[in-house]
Write a protein that holds these residues in place. Structure first.
Motif, PDB file in Angstrom:
ATOM      1  N   GLN A  13     -51.456  19.871  54.491  1.00  0.00           N
ATOM      2  CA  GLN A  13     -52.374  20.083  53.240  1.00  0.00           C
ATOM      3  C   GLN A  13     -53.456  19.207  53.117  1.00  0.00           C
ATOM      4  OE1 GLN A  13     -49.091  20.047  50.613  1.00  0.00           O
ATOM      5  NE2 GLN A  13     -48.431  22.045  51.013  1.00  0.00           N
ATOM      6  N   ILE A  14     -53.025  17.997  53.232  1.00  0.00           N
ATOM      7  CA  ILE A  14     -54.043  16.665  53.014  1.00  0.00           C
ATOM      8  C   ILE A  14     -55.215  16.932  54.224  1.00  0.00           C
ATOM      9  CG2 ILE A  14     -54.561  14.431  53.075  1.00  0.00           C
ATOM     10  CD1 ILE A  14     -51.720  14.053  52.094  1.00  0.00           C
ATOM     11  N   ALA A  37     -46.891  12.155  59.957  1.00  0.00           N
ATOM     12  CA  ALA A  37     -46.017  12.427  58.785  1.00  0.00           C
ATOM     13  C   ALA A  37     -44.836  11.509  58.807  1.00  0.00           C
ATOM     14  CB  ALA A  37     -45.338  13.738  58.957  1.00  0.00           C
ATOM     15  N   GLN A  38     -44.437  11.005  59.982  1.00  0.00           N
ATOM     16  CA  GLN A  38     -43.309   9.876  60.080  1.00  0.00           C
ATOM     17  C   GLN A  38     -43.986   8.502  59.557  1.00  0.00           C
ATOM     18  OE1 GLN A  38     -41.945  10.048  64.148  1.00  0.00           O
ATOM     19  NE2 GLN A  38     -40.505  11.930  63.548  1.00  0.00           N
ATOM     20  N   GLU A  39     -45.354   8.180  60.030  1.00  0.00           N
ATOM     21  CA  GLU A  39     -45.784   6.897  59.568  1.00  0.00           C
ATOM     22  C   GLU A  39     -45.853   6.926  58.078  1.00  0.00           C
ATOM     23  OE1 GLU A  39     -49.485   6.250  61.772  1.00  0.00           O
ATOM     24  OE2 GLU A  39     -48.579   6.528  63.739  1.00  0.00           O
ATOM     25  N   LEU A  40     -46.370   8.050  57.430  1.00  0.00           N
ATOM     26  CA  LEU A  40     -46.671   8.151  56.069  1.00  0.00           C
ATOM     27  C   LEU A  40     -45.381   8.236  55.095  1.00  0.00           C
ATOM     28  CD1 LEU A  40     -49.965   9.864  56.225  1.00  0.00           C
ATOM     29  CD2 LEU A  40     -49.732   7.511  56.042  1.00  0.00           C
ATOM     30  N   LYS A  54     -52.751  11.936  67.438  1.00  0.00           N
ATOM     31  CA  LYS A  54     -51.350  11.954  67.180  1.00  0.00           C
ATOM     32  C   LYS A  54     -51.070  13.296  66.680  1.00  0.00           C
ATOM     33  CE  LYS A  54     -51.179   7.123  65.724  1.00  0.00           C
ATOM     34  NZ  LYS A  54     -51.074   5.977  64.963  1.00  0.00           N
ATOM     35  N   THR A  55     -49.916  13.671  66.832  1.00  0.00           N
ATOM     36  CA  THR A  55     -49.626  15.073  66.094  1.00  0.00           C
ATOM     37  C   THR A  55     -49.458  14.897  64.838  1.00  0.00           C
ATOM     38  OG1 THR A  55     -47.250  14.685  66.353  1.00  0.00           O
ATOM     39  CG2 THR A  55     -48.312  15.702  68.227  1.00  0.00           C
ATOM     40  N   ARG A  56     -49.158  15.979  63.913  1.00  0.00           N
ATOM     41  CA  ARG A  56     -48.988  15.969  62.395  1.00  0.00           C
ATOM     42  C   ARG A  56     -47.737  15.237  62.219  1.00  0.00           C
ATOM     43  NH1 ARG A  56     -51.599  20.944  62.961  1.00  0.00           N
ATOM     44  NH2 ARG A  56     -53.674  20.892  61.944  1.00  0.00           N
ATOM     45  N   PRO A  89     -44.493  16.969  57.667  1.00  0.00           N
ATOM     46  CA  PRO A  89     -45.492  17.348  58.274  1.00  0.00           C
ATOM     47  C   PRO A  89     -46.581  18.312  57.358  1.00  0.00           C
ATOM     48  CG  PRO A  89     -43.772  17.291  59.791  1.00  0.00           C
ATOM     49  CD  PRO A  89     -43.334  17.125  58.302  1.00  0.00           C
ATOM     50  N   GLU A  90     -45.752  19.443  56.640  1.00  0.00           N
ATOM     51  CA  GLU A  90     -46.625  20.121  55.917  1.00  0.00           C
ATOM     52  C   GLU A  90     -47.503  19.571  55.015  1.00  0.00           C
ATOM     53  OE1 GLU A  90     -48.006  23.806  53.974  1.00  0.00           O
ATOM     54  OE2 GLU A  90     -47.344  23.366  56.054  1.00  0.00           O
TER      55      GLU A  90
END
Length: 82
Positions: free
Chosen positions: A55-56, A43-46, A37-39, A50-51
């Protein structure tokens, strides 16, 4: 497709990561879910930016490069280069 021995080596190395780091690495690189998946999607799931996912991801990769963890992965990478 990753061989079962390689898969177990990767999963052993992933034990060095937190649950969130593992989820991000797994989602981006498709290690166990077989679909990357893309970042942005991760990011949307979490519910983060995206930044923050980047970082993670970087922190997780640094952990995987640590000598204690990398010792397990070195054999896998040597086989991959052949």
């Amino acid at each position: 497709m990753i061989e079962s021995q390689s898969q177990s080596t990767i999963m052993e190395a992933m034990k060095f990561l937190t649950d969130r780091e593992f989820l991000i690495i797994d989602s981006i690189y498709g290690l166990t879910i077989r679909e990357s998946k893309t970042r942005v999607a991760v990011a949307q799931e979490l519910c983060v930016r995206p930044e923050r996912v980047r970082q993670i991801e970087c922190r997780a990769i640094r952990k995987l490069k640590h000598p204690d963890c990398f010792r397990n992965l070195r054999h896998l990478l040597a086989d991959y280069d052949k």
